[in-house]
Write an enzyme that holds these catalytic residues in place. Structure first.
Site, PDB file in Angstrom:
ATOM      1  N   ASP A  79      50.282  41.512  35.775  1.00  0.00           N
ATOM      2  CA  ASP A  79      49.958  40.130  36.132  1.00  0.00           C
ATOM      3  C   ASP A  79      48.657  39.728  35.454  1.00  0.00           C
ATOM      4  O   ASP A  79      47.565  40.055  35.920  1.00  0.00           O
ATOM      5  CB  ASP A  79      49.835  40.016  37.656  1.00  0.00           C
ATOM      6  CG  ASP A  79      49.623  38.576  38.106  1.00  0.00           C
ATOM      7  OD1 ASP A  79      49.540  37.683  37.245  1.00  0.00           O
ATOM      8  OD2 ASP A  79      49.525  38.349  39.328  1.00  0.00           O
ATOM      9  N   ASP A 136      50.992  29.779  45.117  1.00  0.00           N
ATOM     10  CA  ASP A 136      50.223  30.556  44.157  1.00  0.00           C
ATOM     11  C   ASP A 136      48.953  29.761  43.872  1.00  0.00           C
ATOM     12  O   ASP A 136      48.969  28.791  43.118  1.00  0.00           O
ATOM     13  CB  ASP A 136      51.027  30.770  42.871  1.00  0.00           C
ATOM     14  CG  ASP A 136      50.247  31.508  41.794  1.00  0.00           C
ATOM     15  OD1 ASP A 136      49.137  31.996  42.103  1.00  0.00           O
ATOM     16  OD2 ASP A 136      50.744  31.599  40.656  1.00  0.00           O
ATOM     17  N   LYS A 178      38.402  29.923  42.438  1.00  0.00           N
ATOM     18  CA  LYS A 178      38.995  31.216  42.786  1.00  0.00           C
ATOM     19  C   LYS A 178      38.146  32.380  42.282  1.00  0.00           C
ATOM     20  O   LYS A 178      38.109  33.434  42.905  1.00  0.00           O
ATOM     21  CB  LYS A 178      40.405  31.297  42.197  1.00  0.00           C
ATOM     22  CG  LYS A 178      41.162  32.570  42.550  1.00  0.00           C
ATOM     23  CD  LYS A 178      42.568  32.514  42.008  1.00  0.00           C
ATOM     24  CE  LYS A 178      43.348  33.788  42.285  1.00  0.00           C
ATOM     25  NZ  LYS A 178      44.735  33.702  41.783  1.00  0.00           N
ATOM     26  N   GLU A 206      49.599  38.940  44.333  1.00  0.00           N
ATOM     27  CA  GLU A 206      50.368  38.239  43.302  1.00  0.00           C
ATOM     28  C   GLU A 206      51.414  39.135  42.623  1.00  0.00           C
ATOM     29  O   GLU A 206      52.565  38.720  42.446  1.00  0.00           O
ATOM     30  CB  GLU A 206      49.401  37.638  42.282  1.00  0.00           C
ATOM     31  CG  GLU A 206      48.582  36.484  42.872  1.00  0.00           C
ATOM     32  CD  GLU A 206      47.353  36.143  42.058  1.00  0.00           C
ATOM     33  OE1 GLU A 206      47.123  36.810  41.021  1.00  0.00           O
ATOM     34  OE2 GLU A 206      46.613  35.236  42.448  1.00  0.00           O
TER      35      GLU A 206
END
Length: 614
Positions: A203, A10, A73, A180
């Protein structure tokens, strides 16, 4: 041949972690400090350039803030003039420098030995992945080279490709990029042995919010719909708290509050205060001797926190509603709601979801920080065929946005609809728009609007030396292939000669900005009637335009020179006039064609040419 296991990773905005599936269960891999979560921070030594990762990097930040890089990210795969990058660069919390890198990509700028060094976001992410890989190798006692890496459901094509590039720099082969929410659902269902249900995964991480609707049907995880906000995450709460407190401090006219070092420390305090308010009704944090002499405190009640962030809570719930709308399901059809990501610990988020779905559907019995990595490791074991009992965890993903090709008049020809199951291959037929056209350019777009100016351009390519014929008489087959990782390949072929060309969308050709996300998805709903009017106008204009060009193509069939000149002038006048019309003026378009048709029809009939019709 190595028998080393593959790991699940992750790669998070704020924290990252790795997991391995063994002994029948996913197992989180602790880092060198013994923690399961590693801060996604990379610090480059200003003298040697040697990188440090994780908690150590976080502690070193104050020594040279410009060399402490985080949020890779959020930046990866974006152009420098992306609206998000502009807004991010101007924010108070940023302590590092973002510059225009190669191919106009956003990049980090650091200093090493007094010289400026440019670091791509994928290079920074690669350092985090190297750290996780090294940790896994030491923990498992084997050379780990394969991984399943999670990405936000709403990651663009460029961001997916950049993530794979980062993995390659870290010495990892990516077996698959898994979204995810899907990874979290795999972990939840495998752990709870749920089947035949509609699972909504909420999420809410540090940088993004993704909502996915997943149909679990015996042995298949089928993603039915995804919706997300790439600019909404736990960091937004931190920023709201920062603005609230920083404004008060600036009013004190104290020079100590203006520096980047203080802003960094206050930002960290705000992030900590947010966490404390998830378990306490009110809380006070102290910054000891912030100026060398005095202490500083910040205090807030949970009710005030919820008031300040009311619009963020509403944005989050709106994403849920839009995801349900895309899936054609009602909230009563949802069997379970899985909470993933650290921001789901905020009481108001859980309260909002409880009120909307009912408390009995909200599942909080997974560690929200670890569920994604655990699910990724389960899928990695399945892909390697390590465990026969994982056969039931087959996953099918979907594309989050529609893909298509631009037709004449900026009309979107939708080839792959939004939420199509991956992998997918489709073909569409197009024709030339002009007489004696020798080259045709295919522009590829992503988005939901019928007018491509509101959609996101992925790239373009051309086919040259095509046969010179009348407009519409040369045909092309355009083939779209979207693989399981969301990487797009487009091939076009001219049917009579077989001439072809191909485009594989690359990072430099694609960005996804906040403005275009909203235009492509939200405005598609708001402007459906307008888009339908636009499509009707363009279709009509294409048809009438082609008839006029056919007359021009065959104009040598007219025997009289004066008639030939007259018809040519009328054709060119019609083509010129219709290009000045707005798409709301379809009646004017038809009227102009009627006038044009009446003026040339007798000549065309006299010369045995096809009469025009509308």
């Amino acid at each position: 041949m190595s028998n080393a296991p593959a790991i699940g990773i992750d790669l998070g905005t704020t924290f990252s972690c790795a997991s391995v599936y063994r002994r029948g269960r996913p197992e989180l891999i602790p880092n060198a400090e013994g923690d399961r979560l590693t801060p996604s921070i990379v610090y480059f030594n200003p003298r040697t350039g040697v990188p440090s990762v994780g908690q150590i990097a976080d502690e070193l930040l104050t020594q040279c803030p410009k060399n402490g890089l985080l949020d890779a990210k959020r930046i990866i795969g974006r152009k420098y003039d992306d609206e998000f990058i502009s807004r991010y660069t101007n924010s108070n919390e940023i302590h590092f420098s973002l510059v225009r890198g190669n191919d106009d990509q956003a990049a980090f700028e650091i200093e090493v030995s007094g010289e400026t060094v440019i670091k791509k976001p994928e290079e920074v992410s690669a350092e985090v992945l190297k750290y996780l890989r090294r940790t896994a190798c030491e923990y498992l006692g084997e050379d780990i080279t394969k991984a399943v890496i999670s990405v936000p459901a709403y990651f663009s094509n460029a961001q997916r490709k950049a993530t794979k590039a980062a993995a390659e720099l870290a010495g990892l082969t990516v077996l698959k990029l898994i979204t995810e929410p899907t990874a979290a659902a795999v972990h939840y269902v495998s752990d709870k042995l749920r089947t035949n249900s509609n699972v909504l995964v909420f999420d809410f991480g540090g940088g993004t919010l993704d909502v996915s609707l997943i149909k679990v049907n015996r042995n298949v995880f089928e993603v039915r719909a995804v919706y997300g906000d790439t600019l909404l995450g736990g960091r937004n709460f931190d920023e709201a708290l920062f603005e609230h407190f920083y404004k008060d401090f600036l009013d004190m006219n104290n020079d100590n509050f203006a520096g980047k070092k203080f802003r960094r420390r206050l930002s960290c305090m705000c992030a900590n205060l947010k966490k404390k308010l998830s378990t306490n009704e009110e809380f006070t944090l102290f910054l000891d001797r912030y100026d060398g002499n005095s202490d500083l405190s910040i205090f807030m009640k949970r009710a005030k926190f919820e008031e300040i962030n009311e619009c963020i809570f509403q944005r989050a719930l709106d994403v849920v509603k839009l995801c349900l709308e895309d899936s054609d399901l009602k909230k009563s059809d949802i069997d379970e709601v899985i909470l993933v990501g650290g921001s789901t610990r905020i009481p108001k988020i859980r309260e909002s979801l409880n009120d909307y779905f009912g408390s009995e559907k909200i599942k909080t019995d997974l560690n929200p920080d670890e569920a994604v990595a655990a699910g990724a490791s389960i899928h990695a074991a399945f892909l390697l065929g390590d465990c026969q009992n994982l056969e039931k965890y087959r996953v099918t993903e979907v594309t989050p946005m529609s893909l298509g090709v631009n037709e004449t008049g900026n009309l979107m020809n939708f080839c792959i609809p939004k939420n199509s199951r991956l992998p997918i291959e489709v073909s569409s037929n197009l024709v030339t728009s002009f007489n004696n056209q020798s080259i045709i350019t295919f522009s590829i777009y992503e988005g939901e609007r019928k007018n491509t100016i509101y959609n996101n351009k992925l790239g373009e390519f051309s086919i040259t030396n095509i046969p010179k014929k009348r407009a519409g008489d040369v045909e092309f087959s355009v083939h779209f292939h979207l693989d399981e990782d969301g990487i797009l390949t487009i091939t076009a072929r001219e049917k009579s000669t077989g001439r072809n060309n191909k485009l594989v969308v690359t990072m430099g050709q694609f960005r996804l900005s906040e403005r275009k996300i909203k235009l492509s998805l939200e405005d598609a709903r708001k402007h459906k009637i307008q888009d339908d009017v636009f499509e009707n106008f363009v279709r009509c204009k294409q048809r009438l335009d082609k008839q006029c060009r056919h007359v021009l193509y065959d104009i040598e069939k007219i025997s009289s020179e004066s008639d030939k000149v007259f018809v040519k002038e009328r054709c060119e006048g019609f083509l010129r006039d219709v290009n000045t019309l707005d798409f709301t003026e379809i009646e004017k378009l038809e009227a102009k064609f009627a006038v044009f048709n009446n003026s040339v029809s007798n000549i065309l009939m006299k010369n045995c040419m096809l009469s025009l019709n509308y």
